[in-house]
Motif scaffolding. Structure first.
Motif, PDB file in Angstrom:
ATOM      1  N   PHE A 124      -0.964   6.921   1.301  1.00 28.41           N
ATOM      2  CA  PHE A 124      -0.454   6.275   2.510  1.00 28.41           C
ATOM      3  C   PHE A 124       0.770   7.019   3.047  1.00 28.41           C
ATOM      4  CE2 PHE A 124      -3.227   3.010   0.850  1.00 28.41           C
ATOM      5  CZ  PHE A 124      -3.868   2.601   2.006  1.00 28.41           C
ATOM      6  N   THR A 125       0.509   8.249   3.451  1.00 28.80           N
ATOM      7  CA  THR A 125       1.506   9.081   4.121  1.00 28.80           C
ATOM      8  C   THR A 125       1.525   8.691   5.599  1.00 28.80           C
ATOM      9  OG1 THR A 125      -0.131  10.756   4.676  1.00 28.80           O
ATOM     10  CG2 THR A 125       0.998  11.007   2.532  1.00 28.80           C
ATOM     11  N   PRO A 126       2.531   9.111   6.348  1.00 30.54           N
ATOM     12  CA  PRO A 126       2.527   8.786   7.778  1.00 30.54           C
ATOM     13  C   PRO A 126       1.257   9.244   8.506  1.00 30.54           C
ATOM     14  CG  PRO A 126       4.714   9.469   7.123  1.00 30.54           C
ATOM     15  CD  PRO A 126       3.807   9.696   5.928  1.00 30.54           C
ATOM     16  N   LEU A 127       0.783  10.450   8.203  1.00 36.54           N
ATOM     17  CA  LEU A 127      -0.439  10.930   8.854  1.00 36.54           C
ATOM     18  C   LEU A 127      -1.629  10.051   8.501  1.00 36.54           C
ATOM     19  CD1 LEU A 127      -2.082  12.911  10.545  1.00 36.54           C
ATOM     20  CD2 LEU A 127      -2.296  14.343   8.492  1.00 36.54           C
ATOM     21  N   ASN A 128      -1.785   9.721   7.228  1.00 37.16           N
ATOM     22  CA  ASN A 128      -2.914   8.880   6.825  1.00 37.16           C
ATOM     23  C   ASN A 128      -2.786   7.469   7.381  1.00 37.16           C
ATOM     24  OD1 ASN A 128      -4.159  10.989   5.563  1.00 37.16           O
ATOM     25  ND2 ASN A 128      -3.627  10.351   3.487  1.00 37.16           N
ATOM     26  N   TRP A 129      -1.557   6.948   7.463  1.00 32.69           N
ATOM     27  CA  TRP A 129      -1.373   5.637   8.092  1.00 32.69           C
ATOM     28  C   TRP A 129      -1.824   5.690   9.551  1.00 32.69           C
ATOM     29  CZ3 TRP A 129      -1.512   0.913   6.844  1.00 32.69           C
ATOM     30  CH2 TRP A 129      -0.953   0.429   5.658  1.00 32.69           C
ATOM     31  N   ALA A 130      -1.493   6.764  10.240  1.00 36.14           N
ATOM     32  CA  ALA A 130      -1.902   6.899  11.647  1.00 36.14           C
ATOM     33  C   ALA A 130      -3.431   6.884  11.758  1.00 36.14           C
ATOM     34  CB  ALA A 130      -1.326   8.173  12.254  1.00 36.14           C
ATOM     35  N   ILE A 131      -4.105   7.561  10.846  1.00 36.17           N
ATOM     36  CA  ILE A 131      -5.573   7.575  10.838  1.00 36.17           C
ATOM     37  C   ILE A 131      -6.119   6.182  10.530  1.00 36.17           C
ATOM     38  CG2 ILE A 131      -7.600   8.485   9.618  1.00 36.17           C
ATOM     39  CD1 ILE A 131      -5.912  11.129   9.285  1.00 36.17           C
ATOM     40  N   VAL A 132      -5.536   5.517   9.522  1.00 37.80           N
ATOM     41  CA  VAL A 132      -5.960   4.160   9.160  1.00 37.80           C
ATOM     42  C   VAL A 132      -5.774   3.218  10.347  1.00 37.80           C
ATOM     43  CG1 VAL A 132      -5.352   2.145   7.725  1.00 37.80           C
ATOM     44  CG2 VAL A 132      -5.613   4.404   6.672  1.00 37.80           C
ATOM     45  N   ILE A 133      -4.644   3.326  11.036  1.00 40.21           N
ATOM     46  CA  ILE A 133      -4.362   2.451  12.178  1.00 40.21           C
ATOM     47  C   ILE A 133      -5.348   2.717  13.317  1.00 40.21           C
ATOM     48  CG2 ILE A 133      -2.658   1.959  13.979  1.00 40.21           C
ATOM     49  CD1 ILE A 133      -0.507   2.442  11.707  1.00 40.21           C
ATOM     50  N   ALA A 134      -5.594   3.979  13.616  1.00 41.22           N
ATOM     51  CA  ALA A 134      -6.548   4.310  14.686  1.00 41.22           C
ATOM     52  C   ALA A 134      -7.943   3.795  14.346  1.00 41.22           C
ATOM     53  CB  ALA A 134      -6.569   5.815  14.935  1.00 41.22           C
ATOM     54  N   ALA A 135      -8.383   4.018  13.110  1.00 43.27           N
ATOM     55  CA  ALA A 135      -9.704   3.537  12.689  1.00 43.27           C
ATOM     56  C   ALA A 135      -9.750   2.016  12.685  1.00 43.27           C
ATOM     57  CB  ALA A 135     -10.046   4.082  11.301  1.00 43.27           C
ATOM     58  N   SER A 136      -8.671   1.393  12.251  1.00 37.80           N
ATOM     59  CA  SER A 136      -8.608  -0.072  12.224  1.00 37.80           C
ATOM     60  C   SER A 136      -8.642  -0.663  13.626  1.00 37.80           C
ATOM     61  CB  SER A 136      -7.343  -0.535  11.495  1.00 37.80           C
ATOM     62  OG  SER A 136      -7.394  -0.158  10.136  1.00 37.80           O
ATOM     63  N   PHE A 137      -8.060   0.041  14.589  1.00 37.22           N
ATOM     64  CA  PHE A 137      -8.119  -0.414  15.979  1.00 37.22           C
ATOM     65  C   PHE A 137      -9.565  -0.399  16.469  1.00 37.22           C
ATOM     66  CE2 PHE A 137      -8.169   0.421  20.537  1.00 37.22           C
ATOM     67  CZ  PHE A 137      -7.399  -0.639  21.008  1.00 37.22           C
ATOM     68  N   VAL A 138     -10.257   0.699  16.223  1.00 39.18           N
ATOM     69  CA  VAL A 138     -11.652   0.825  16.681  1.00 39.18           C
ATOM     70  C   VAL A 138     -12.540  -0.211  15.982  1.00 39.18           C
ATOM     71  CG1 VAL A 138     -13.659   2.355  16.732  1.00 39.18           C
ATOM     72  CG2 VAL A 138     -11.390   3.248  17.306  1.00 39.18           C
ATOM     73  N   VAL A 139     -12.413  -0.331  14.676  1.00 41.02           N
ATOM     74  CA  VAL A 139     -13.211  -1.310  13.939  1.00 41.02           C
ATOM     75  C   VAL A 139     -12.826  -2.725  14.369  1.00 41.02           C
ATOM     76  CG1 VAL A 139     -13.697  -2.237  11.633  1.00 41.02           C
ATOM     77  CG2 VAL A 139     -13.634   0.229  11.992  1.00 41.02           C
ATOM     78  N   GLY A 140     -11.543  -2.919  14.678  1.00 40.88           N
ATOM     79  CA  GLY A 140     -11.070  -4.228  15.131  1.00 40.88           C
ATOM     80  C   GLY A 140     -11.689  -4.661  16.442  1.00 40.88           C
ATOM     81  N   LEU A 158       0.822  -1.210   0.000  1.00 37.20           N
ATOM     82  CA  LEU A 158       0.000   0.000   0.000  1.00 37.20           C
ATOM     83  C   LEU A 158       0.860   1.267   0.000  1.00 37.20           C
ATOM     84  CD1 LEU A 158      -2.752  -1.142   2.520  1.00 37.20           C
ATOM     85  CD2 LEU A 158      -2.999  -0.875   0.039  1.00 37.20           C
ATOM     86  N   SER A 159       1.933   1.252   0.778  1.00 37.53           N
ATOM     87  CA  SER A 159       2.804   2.428   0.849  1.00 37.53           C
ATOM     88  C   SER A 159       3.546   2.667  -0.458  1.00 37.53           C
ATOM     89  CB  SER A 159       3.819   2.273   1.986  1.00 37.53           C
ATOM     90  OG  SER A 159       3.153   2.225   3.223  1.00 37.53           O
ATOM     91  N   THR A 160       3.889   1.587  -1.151  1.00 39.36           N
ATOM     92  CA  THR A 160       4.617   1.708  -2.425  1.00 39.36           C
ATOM     93  C   THR A 160       3.673   2.045  -3.566  1.00 39.36           C
ATOM     94  OG1 THR A 160       6.243   0.101  -1.647  1.00 39.36           O
ATOM     95  CG2 THR A 160       6.160   0.493  -4.013  1.00 39.36           C
ATOM     96  N   ARG A 161       2.519   1.399  -3.592  1.00 36.64           N
ATOM     97  CA  ARG A 161       1.567   1.574  -4.704  1.00 36.64           C
ATOM     98  C   ARG A 161       0.872   2.936  -4.657  1.00 36.64           C
ATOM     99  NH1 ARG A 161      -0.638   2.461  -8.741  1.00 36.64           N
ATOM    100  NH2 ARG A 161      -2.241   1.256  -9.771  1.00 36.64           N
ATOM    101  N   TRP A 162       0.508   3.404  -3.469  1.00 39.09           N
ATOM    102  CA  TRP A 162      -0.208   4.672  -3.326  1.00 39.09           C
ATOM    103  C   TRP A 162       0.467   5.568  -2.294  1.00 39.09           C
ATOM    104  CZ3 TRP A 162      -3.235   0.062  -3.448  1.00 39.09           C
ATOM    105  CH2 TRP A 162      -3.936  -0.114  -4.653  1.00 39.09           C
ATOM    106  N   PRO A 163       1.710   5.980  -2.549  1.00 32.66           N
ATOM    107  CA  PRO A 163       2.439   6.782  -1.548  1.00 32.66           C
ATOM    108  C   PRO A 163       1.798   8.141  -1.287  1.00 32.66           C
ATOM    109  CG  PRO A 163       3.627   6.756  -3.632  1.00 32.66           C
ATOM    110  CD  PRO A 163       2.491   5.779  -3.761  1.00 32.66           C
ATOM    111  N   GLU A 164       1.061   8.658  -2.255  1.00 30.32           N
ATOM    112  CA  GLU A 164       0.411   9.954  -2.055  1.00 30.32           C
ATOM    113  C   GLU A 164      -0.737   9.855  -1.058  1.00 30.32           C
ATOM    114  OE1 GLU A 164      -1.485   7.691  -5.247  1.00 30.32           O
ATOM    115  OE2 GLU A 164       0.586   8.340  -5.029  1.00 30.32           O
TER     116      GLU A 164
END
Length: 174
Positions: free
Chosen positions: A64-80, A56-62
């Motif tokens: 999957f930035t660090p900030l967006n990864w942090a948001i994805v991880i936080a949302a994934s934790f809650v959904v998890g 994901l980071s290689t295919r869509w680097p624009e």
């Protein structure tokens, strides 16, 4: 017609793809199938996390930035929390080994903080994370025993990720 409640059903000890595909929570909690591995499903889930983070980071680097990864991880934790709680209830086993979403989210967190990192560093991160997740030294084991349901499934792996990052912080400070 009698409808059996989930509590009346026997626990599902060996989930299969039919169970995983029966509900979106199962698909997520079982790591899109990586948790169905008959050998070390937690390790397979962590490998899935590593591969998906890299792709994901290689295919869509624009995106999957660090900030967006942090948001994805936080949302994934809650959904998890929801997905693991639902899947655990449906299986009749609160923290079944096939539920690997917790490893995926936690290892994404590790990768977020160590990236950019060379392959050797990523291998060490993988090994340290698996060590902390499997051995569950204090306080990880405490959280694993104390917190149940979806939150408990997710939280102890976040603590394992924290310990992995702590190892790297100490290593880099030497």
């Amino acid at each position: 017609m009698t409808i059996s409640s989930p509590a009346a059903r026997p626990p599902i000890h060996k989930p299969n793809s039919s169970f995983m595909l029966a509900h979106p929570a199962h698909l997520l909690a079982q790591g899109f199938g990586s948790g169905l591995s008959p050998v070390m499903p937690g390790t397979m889930g962590t490998l899935f996390a590593w591969l998906s983070f890299a792709v994901l980071s290689t295919r869509w680097p624009e995106f999957f930035t660090p900030l967006n990864w942090a948001i994805v991880i936080a949302a994934s934790f809650v959904v998890g929390i929801w997905a693991c709680d639902r899947t655990g209830r449906d299986m009749g086993i609160t923290d079944h080994g096939s539920m690997v979403w917790d490893e995926i989210v936690a290892f994404w967190l590790v990768l977020l903080f160590i990236t950019p990192a060379d392959t050797t560093t990523q291998i060490w991160a993988f090994l340290w994370f698996r060590f902390f997740d499997m051995v569950k030294p204090p306080p990880i084991g405490y959280f694993d025993r104390r917190f149940k349901g979806g939150f408990g499934v997710m939280w102890d792996d976040i603590v394992a990720a924290f310990f992995t990052l702590l190892v790297f912080a100490i290593w880099h400070s030497l």
